[in-house]
Design an enzyme around this catalytic site. Structure first.
Site, short mmCIF file in Angstrom:
data_model
loop_
_atom_site.label_atom_id
_atom_site.label_comp_id
_atom_site.label_asym_id
_atom_site.label_seq_id
_atom_site.Cartn_x
_atom_site.Cartn_y
_atom_site.Cartn_z
N HIS A 16 0.83 -1.43 0.13
CA HIS A 16 -0.03 -0.12 0.03
C HIS A 16 0.93 1.16 0.02
CE1 HIS A 16 -3.61 -2.48 1.18
NE2 HIS A 16 -2.73 -3.19 1.69
N GLU A 197 -7.23 -12.43 6.26
CA GLU A 197 -5.95 -11.87 7.12
C GLU A 197 -6.53 -12.12 8.56
OE1 GLU A 197 -5.76 -7.45 6.65
OE2 GLU A 197 -3.69 -7.40 7.76
N ASP A 275 3.35 -5.10 2.62
CA ASP A 275 2.05 -4.52 2.92
C ASP A 275 2.19 -2.90 3.33
OD1 ASP A 275 -0.28 -4.94 3.42
OD2 ASP A 275 -0.47 -5.75 5.25
N ASP A 276 2.46 -2.71 4.44
CA ASP A 276 2.86 -1.31 4.97
C ASP A 276 4.15 -1.03 5.68
OD1 ASP A 276 -0.15 -0.18 4.26
OD2 ASP A 276 -0.44 -2.00 5.55
N1 HPA Z 1 -5.25 -4.89 5.49
C1 HPA Z 1 -6.39 -4.49 5.33
N2 HPA Z 1 -6.51 -3.02 4.83
C2 HPA Z 1 -5.10 -2.52 4.83
C3 HPA Z 1 -3.84 -3.16 4.92
C4 HPA Z 1 -4.03 -4.59 5.39
O1 HPA Z 1 -3.06 -5.02 5.67
N3 HPA Z 1 -3.10 -2.35 4.74
C5 HPA Z 1 -3.49 -1.05 4.39
N4 HPA Z 1 -4.85 -1.06 4.42
ZN ZN Z 2 -2.67 -4.90 2.70
#
Ligand code: HPA
Ligand code: ZN
Length: 332
Positions: A16, A197, A275-276
């Site tokens: 992201h 997740e 991911d982030d």
């Molecule tokens: N999960 C859901 N939404 C998100 C994530 C994630 O890992 N990272 C940024 N938005």
């Molecule tokens: Zn994500």
């Protein structure tokens, strides 16, 4: 091993761009726009990155995005990520962004897209990183809002490989967005979705059956449904797994508890992603190294993860073939 992992060509498929906003840039942009932050300095902001679950992270992640105001901000954000990814041996990046996070604050879609796109085009020239862009819909908002966001991005659709679904998972099943994703597919866009997740394996099944996704983002909870794991292997559905994210958001207590190795051995097409990375303490190489050490993965396992990342990407077959040959040459 670190040098080997860095040298192997890798695709990052779950990133992201708003989640690559480092605290230093947050403060720079806050200063530029005269925004007062809740934290006195970079160290205090970084210290707040201590999460108990997905929602506790999302609250900070959406607040952080508030400093992204003009096209140059989105450009700086994306360039910083590409530079970092290049250092880690990423040769291809498929990048998520959240249009609604910005349009809801009055930032025009064209501003967001313009800054990210310009950085990607320049980055391809400077770093040789090919790219795809994937706008995500925020699942905590309504399907009507997602449909309006889709309408707004359709004039730009030739720039997008797919559309995706992110944000708070529990209580917001993929089925909520079936009509939006059907419309996107009719417009020729592929689809991906975060599922499994924090949400149950049923959400993965819904994403496959109702949203017709090409990949599942995360998907680690598939293991709770053996028939689903069998299907993922049979259909070779890629999972874009994010190991350090899963530990930071308490999906797993420790990296040693992660199921990536079991899924890999079972024949699931798992990939490793960040991911982030600003929030979760590591870019893609850190994620590869964390699972290599935590799960005792071999060189062959690492090469397989890199191969999976190329195969699971939206690159054309000729490009995939070239990168796979390079991986084989390095791994030989
Ligand atoms: N999960 C859901 N939404 C998100 C994530 C994630 O890992 N990272 C940024 N938005
Ligand atoms: Zn994500």
């Amino acid at each position: 091993m670190e040098n080997f992992i860095r040298a192997v060509p890798k695709a990052e498929l779950h990133l992201h761009i708003e989640g690559s906003l480092e605290p230093e840039l947050t403060f720079d942009l806050a200063r530029k726009h005269g925004v007062t932050l809740k934290y006195p300095n970079v160290a205090a902001l970084r210290a707040a990155y201590d999460f108990s679950d997905l929602q506790s992270f999302l609250d900070l992640y959406y607040a952080g995005a508030d400093v992204l105001r003009d096209e140059d901000d989105f450009h700086a954000l994306t360039t910083a990520y590409l530079r970092r990814a290049h250092d880690d041996g990423v040769v291809h990046a498929e990048i998520f962004f959240d249009p609604q996070t910005h349009t809801a604050r009055g930032i025009p879609f064209a501003t967001v897209f313009g800054g990210i796109h310009r950085a990607l085009v320049e980055g391809e020239r400077e770093f040789g990183i090919s790219w795809r862009l994937i706008p995500n819909f925020l699942r905590h908002l309504s399907a009507d809002e997602a449909m309006r966001a889709l309408e707004e991005l359709l004039p730009y659709k030739r720039h997008f490989a797919a559309v995706g679904l992110d944000s708070s998972e529990r209580g917001h099943p993929p089925s909520k967005f079936a009509a939006v994703f059907e419309r996107a597919r009719k417009e020729g866009l592929r689809t991906v979705a975060h599922a499994g997740e924090e949400g149950p394996p049923e959400y993965i099944v819904e994403a496959l059956d109702l949203l017709k996704v090409s990949r599942i983002d995360h998907g680690v909870r598939c293991e709770e449904d053996p028939a689903l794991v069998e299907r993922l292997v049979r259909e070779q559905v890629p999972l874009t797994v994010c190991p350090l994210s899963n530990v930071k958001l308490c999906v797993y207590k420790r990296i040693e508890d992660h199921n990536l190795k079991r899924l890999l051995d079972r024949g699931v097409k798992v990939t490793v992603n960040s991911d982030d990375p600003s929030y979760f303490g590591g870019y893609v190489l850190d994620n590869y190294l964390a699972v290599q050490r935590g799960l005792n993965l071999s060189r062959a396992d690492m090469a397989q993860l890199a191969r999976n990342s190329i195969e699971a990407s939206f690159l054309d077959d000729a490009s995939k073939g070239r990168w796979l040959a390079k991986i084989d040459a390095i791994a030989a």
